[in-house]
Design a protein around this motif. Structure first.
Motif, PDB file in Angstrom:
ATOM      1  N   LEU A   9      37.827 -28.504 -74.214  1.00  0.00           N
ATOM      2  CA  LEU A   9      37.521 -27.069 -74.421  1.00  0.00           C
ATOM      3  C   LEU A   9      35.958 -26.580 -74.380  1.00  0.00           C
ATOM      4  CD1 LEU A   9      39.635 -26.586 -77.647  1.00  0.00           C
ATOM      5  CD2 LEU A   9      40.180 -25.844 -75.179  1.00  0.00           C
ATOM      6  N   ALA A  10      35.082 -27.427 -74.547  1.00  0.00           N
ATOM      7  CA  ALA A  10      33.813 -27.238 -74.399  1.00  0.00           C
ATOM      8  C   ALA A  10      33.335 -27.026 -72.917  1.00  0.00           C
ATOM      9  CB  ALA A  10      32.969 -28.210 -74.896  1.00  0.00           C
ATOM     10  N   VAL A  11      34.046 -27.699 -71.958  1.00  0.00           N
ATOM     11  CA  VAL A  11      33.695 -27.814 -70.549  1.00  0.00           C
ATOM     12  C   VAL A  11      34.685 -26.775 -69.734  1.00  0.00           C
ATOM     13  CG1 VAL A  11      32.458 -29.822 -70.593  1.00  0.00           C
ATOM     14  CG2 VAL A  11      34.786 -29.831 -70.047  1.00  0.00           C
ATOM     15  N   ALA A  12      35.411 -26.082 -70.502  1.00  0.00           N
ATOM     16  CA  ALA A  12      36.531 -25.372 -69.834  1.00  0.00           C
ATOM     17  C   ALA A  12      35.998 -23.990 -69.104  1.00  0.00           C
ATOM     18  CB  ALA A  12      37.592 -24.809 -70.713  1.00  0.00           C
ATOM     19  N   ARG A  13      36.498 -23.570 -68.037  1.00  0.00           N
ATOM     20  CA  ARG A  13      36.120 -22.327 -67.531  1.00  0.00           C
ATOM     21  C   ARG A  13      36.536 -20.961 -68.043  1.00  0.00           C
ATOM     22  NH1 ARG A  13      38.064 -19.460 -62.579  1.00  0.00           N
ATOM     23  NH2 ARG A  13      36.239 -17.967 -62.129  1.00  0.00           N
ATOM     24  N   TRP A  14      36.044 -20.366 -68.845  1.00  0.00           N
ATOM     25  CA  TRP A  14      36.591 -19.411 -69.823  1.00  0.00           C
ATOM     26  C   TRP A  14      36.475 -18.078 -69.025  1.00  0.00           C
ATOM     27  CZ3 TRP A  14      39.236 -20.358 -74.599  1.00  0.00           C
ATOM     28  CH2 TRP A  14      39.025 -21.415 -74.895  1.00  0.00           C
ATOM     29  N   ARG A  15      37.538 -17.089 -69.290  1.00  0.00           N
ATOM     30  CA  ARG A  15      37.413 -15.809 -68.886  1.00  0.00           C
ATOM     31  C   ARG A  15      37.946 -14.804 -69.612  1.00  0.00           C
ATOM     32  NH1 ARG A  15      41.624 -16.758 -63.855  1.00  0.00           N
ATOM     33  NH2 ARG A  15      42.622 -17.605 -65.717  1.00  0.00           N
ATOM     34  N   LYS A  16      37.225 -13.744 -69.617  1.00  0.00           N
ATOM     35  CA  LYS A  16      37.515 -12.583 -70.484  1.00  0.00           C
ATOM     36  C   LYS A  16      38.184 -11.531 -69.553  1.00  0.00           C
ATOM     37  CE  LYS A  16      33.472 -11.646 -72.496  1.00  0.00           C
ATOM     38  NZ  LYS A  16      32.443 -10.709 -73.185  1.00  0.00           N
ATOM     39  N   SER A  17      39.168 -10.845 -70.290  1.00  0.00           N
ATOM     40  CA  SER A  17      39.782  -9.678 -69.408  1.00  0.00           C
ATOM     41  C   SER A  17      39.113  -8.931 -68.836  1.00  0.00           C
ATOM     42  CB  SER A  17      40.866  -8.886 -70.596  1.00  0.00           C
ATOM     43  OG  SER A  17      41.246  -7.906 -69.850  1.00  0.00           O
ATOM     44  N   SER A  18      39.233  -8.222 -67.628  1.00  0.00           N
ATOM     45  CA  SER A  18      38.483  -7.298 -66.984  1.00  0.00           C
ATOM     46  C   SER A  18      38.407  -5.920 -67.827  1.00  0.00           C
ATOM     47  CB  SER A  18      38.783  -7.041 -65.456  1.00  0.00           C
ATOM     48  OG  SER A  18      40.265  -6.702 -65.511  1.00  0.00           O
ATOM     49  N   HIS A  19      39.349  -5.934 -68.642  1.00  0.00           N
ATOM     50  CA  HIS A  19      39.660  -4.619 -69.261  1.00  0.00           C
ATOM     51  C   HIS A  19      38.973  -4.765 -70.684  1.00  0.00           C
ATOM     52  CE1 HIS A  19      43.165  -3.343 -66.869  1.00  0.00           C
ATOM     53  NE2 HIS A  19      43.514  -4.391 -66.993  1.00  0.00           N
ATOM     54  N   SER A  20      38.151  -5.595 -70.826  1.00  0.00           N
ATOM     55  CA  SER A  20      37.470  -5.553 -72.153  1.00  0.00           C
ATOM     56  C   SER A  20      35.896  -5.073 -72.200  1.00  0.00           C
ATOM     57  CB  SER A  20      37.147  -7.238 -72.522  1.00  0.00           C
ATOM     58  OG  SER A  20      36.494  -7.674 -71.724  1.00  0.00           O
ATOM     59  N   GLY A  21      35.455  -4.738 -70.956  1.00  0.00           N
ATOM     60  CA  GLY A  21      34.286  -3.980 -71.075  1.00  0.00           C
ATOM     61  C   GLY A  21      33.104  -4.847 -71.603  1.00  0.00           C
ATOM     62  N   ASP A  22      32.015  -4.101 -72.367  1.00  0.00           N
ATOM     63  CA  ASP A  22      31.003  -4.708 -72.836  1.00  0.00           C
ATOM     64  C   ASP A  22      31.358  -4.478 -74.517  1.00  0.00           C
ATOM     65  OD1 ASP A  22      29.807  -5.555 -70.718  1.00  0.00           O
ATOM     66  OD2 ASP A  22      28.987  -3.601 -70.308  1.00  0.00           O
ATOM     67  N   GLN A  23      32.336  -4.419 -74.791  1.00  0.00           N
ATOM     68  CA  GLN A  23      32.632  -3.890 -76.367  1.00  0.00           C
ATOM     69  C   GLN A  23      32.251  -5.236 -77.112  1.00  0.00           C
ATOM     70  OE1 GLN A  23      33.050  -1.035 -77.635  1.00  0.00           O
ATOM     71  NE2 GLN A  23      32.939  -0.035 -75.202  1.00  0.00           N
ATOM     72  N   ALA A  25      34.559  -7.183 -78.584  1.00  0.00           N
ATOM     73  CA  ALA A  25      35.807  -7.384 -79.373  1.00  0.00           C
ATOM     74  C   ALA A  25      37.030  -7.786 -78.434  1.00  0.00           C
ATOM     75  CB  ALA A  25      36.004  -6.166 -80.090  1.00  0.00           C
ATOM     76  N   CYS A  26      37.013  -9.005 -77.836  1.00  0.00           N
ATOM     77  CA  CYS A  26      38.040  -9.545 -77.230  1.00  0.00           C
ATOM     78  C   CYS A  26      38.380 -10.909 -77.386  1.00  0.00           C
ATOM     79  CB  CYS A  26      37.850  -9.021 -75.666  1.00  0.00           C
ATOM     80  SG  CYS A  26      36.553  -9.677 -75.037  1.00  0.00           S
ATOM     81  N   VAL A  27      39.315 -11.298 -76.513  1.00  0.00           N
ATOM     82  CA  VAL A  27      39.583 -12.941 -76.620  1.00  0.00           C
ATOM     83  C   VAL A  27      39.211 -13.323 -74.909  1.00  0.00           C
ATOM     84  CG1 VAL A  27      41.423 -12.622 -78.236  1.00  0.00           C
ATOM     85  CG2 VAL A  27      41.955 -12.271 -75.975  1.00  0.00           C
ATOM     86  N   GLU A  28      39.202 -14.470 -74.751  1.00  0.00           N
ATOM     87  CA  GLU A  28      39.152 -15.113 -73.526  1.00  0.00           C
ATOM     88  C   GLU A  28      40.001 -16.402 -73.615  1.00  0.00           C
ATOM     89  OE1 GLU A  28      34.512 -15.776 -73.101  1.00  0.00           O
ATOM     90  OE2 GLU A  28      34.782 -16.965 -74.678  1.00  0.00           O
ATOM     91  N   MET A  29      40.322 -16.668 -72.273  1.00  0.00           N
ATOM     92  CA  MET A  29      41.147 -17.787 -71.960  1.00  0.00           C
ATOM     93  C   MET A  29      40.659 -18.602 -70.907  1.00  0.00           C
ATOM     94  SD  MET A  29      42.666 -17.173 -68.796  1.00  0.00           S
ATOM     95  CE  MET A  29      44.398 -17.740 -68.900  1.00  0.00           C
ATOM     96  N   ALA A  30      41.277 -19.936 -71.060  1.00  0.00           N
ATOM     97  CA  ALA A  30      40.813 -20.986 -69.829  1.00  0.00           C
ATOM     98  C   ALA A  30      42.133 -21.757 -69.931  1.00  0.00           C
ATOM     99  CB  ALA A  30      40.036 -22.019 -70.678  1.00  0.00           C
ATOM    100  N   VAL A  31      42.218 -21.988 -68.563  1.00  0.00           N
ATOM    101  CA  VAL A  31      43.607 -22.666 -68.155  1.00  0.00           C
ATOM    102  C   VAL A  31      43.097 -24.044 -67.928  1.00  0.00           C
ATOM    103  CG1 VAL A  31      45.321 -23.184 -66.211  1.00  0.00           C
ATOM    104  CG2 VAL A  31      44.440 -20.791 -66.752  1.00  0.00           C
ATOM    105  N   LEU A  32      43.787 -25.072 -68.670  1.00  0.00           N
ATOM    106  CA  LEU A  32      43.373 -26.439 -68.623  1.00  0.00           C
ATOM    107  C   LEU A  32      44.612 -27.346 -68.358  1.00  0.00           C
ATOM    108  CD1 LEU A  32      41.758 -26.491 -72.315  1.00  0.00           C
ATOM    109  CD2 LEU A  32      40.749 -26.761 -69.983  1.00  0.00           C
ATOM    110  N   PRO A  33      44.735 -28.430 -67.835  1.00  0.00           N
ATOM    111  CA  PRO A  33      45.910 -29.156 -67.599  1.00  0.00           C
ATOM    112  C   PRO A  33      46.833 -29.148 -68.554  1.00  0.00           C
ATOM    113  CG  PRO A  33      44.026 -30.571 -67.089  1.00  0.00           C
ATOM    114  CD  PRO A  33      43.330 -29.351 -67.813  1.00  0.00           C
ATOM    115  N   GLU A  34      48.011 -28.498 -68.297  1.00  0.00           N
ATOM    116  CA  GLU A  34      49.090 -28.435 -69.175  1.00  0.00           C
ATOM    117  C   GLU A  34      49.039 -27.679 -70.797  1.00  0.00           C
ATOM    118  OE1 GLU A  34      51.329 -32.077 -70.169  1.00  0.00           O
ATOM    119  OE2 GLU A  34      50.228 -33.087 -68.375  1.00  0.00           O
ATOM    120  N   THR A  35      48.151 -26.755 -70.709  1.00  0.00           N
ATOM    121  CA  THR A  35      47.630 -25.914 -71.825  1.00  0.00           C
ATOM    122  C   THR A  35      46.964 -24.724 -71.246  1.00  0.00           C
ATOM    123  OG1 THR A  35      47.539 -27.951 -73.141  1.00  0.00           O
ATOM    124  CG2 THR A  35      46.483 -26.090 -73.737  1.00  0.00           C
TER     125      THR A  35
END
Length: 66
Positions: A9-23, A25-35
Motif C-alpha cells: 500500500l505504501a508504494v502503490a500508485r494512488w489516484r484521486k477522482s478527477s471530479h474531486s477538485g481541490d476540495q 474531501a475525497c477518496v483515492e484508489m490504487a490498483v494492486l495485484p488481485e486487489t
C-alpha cells in the motif's frame, strides 16, 4: 486473493477522482495485484479498504442514485 501488505500500500500508485477538485474531501484508489485499495486522501497513512476487482468495477460502473 493474496494478502495485501502495508508495504504494498505504501508504494502503490494512488489516484484521486478527477471530479474531486481541490476540495480535499475525497477518496483515492490504487490498483494492486488481485486487489483495489481505497483510502481517505486526507489520511494517506491511515487504513485502506480492500476490494476484489470485480466488486470495485461493479461499484464504479453503477449509475448514480438520486
Amino acid at each position: 486473493m493474496t494478502p495485501t501488505t502495508s508495504a504494498a500500500l505504501a508504494v502503490a500508485r494512488w489516484r484521486k477522482s478527477s471530479h474531486s477538485g481541490d476540495q480535499g474531501a475525497c477518496v483515492e484508489m490504487a490498483v494492486l495485484p488481485e486487489t483495489v485499495a481505497v483510502r481517505d486522501s486526507k489520511d494517506p497513512s491511515g487504513p485502506a479498504l480492500l476490494f476484489p476487482p470485480a466488486a470495485w468495477a461493479a461499484f464504479a460502473e453503477a449509475p448514480p442514485r438520486r
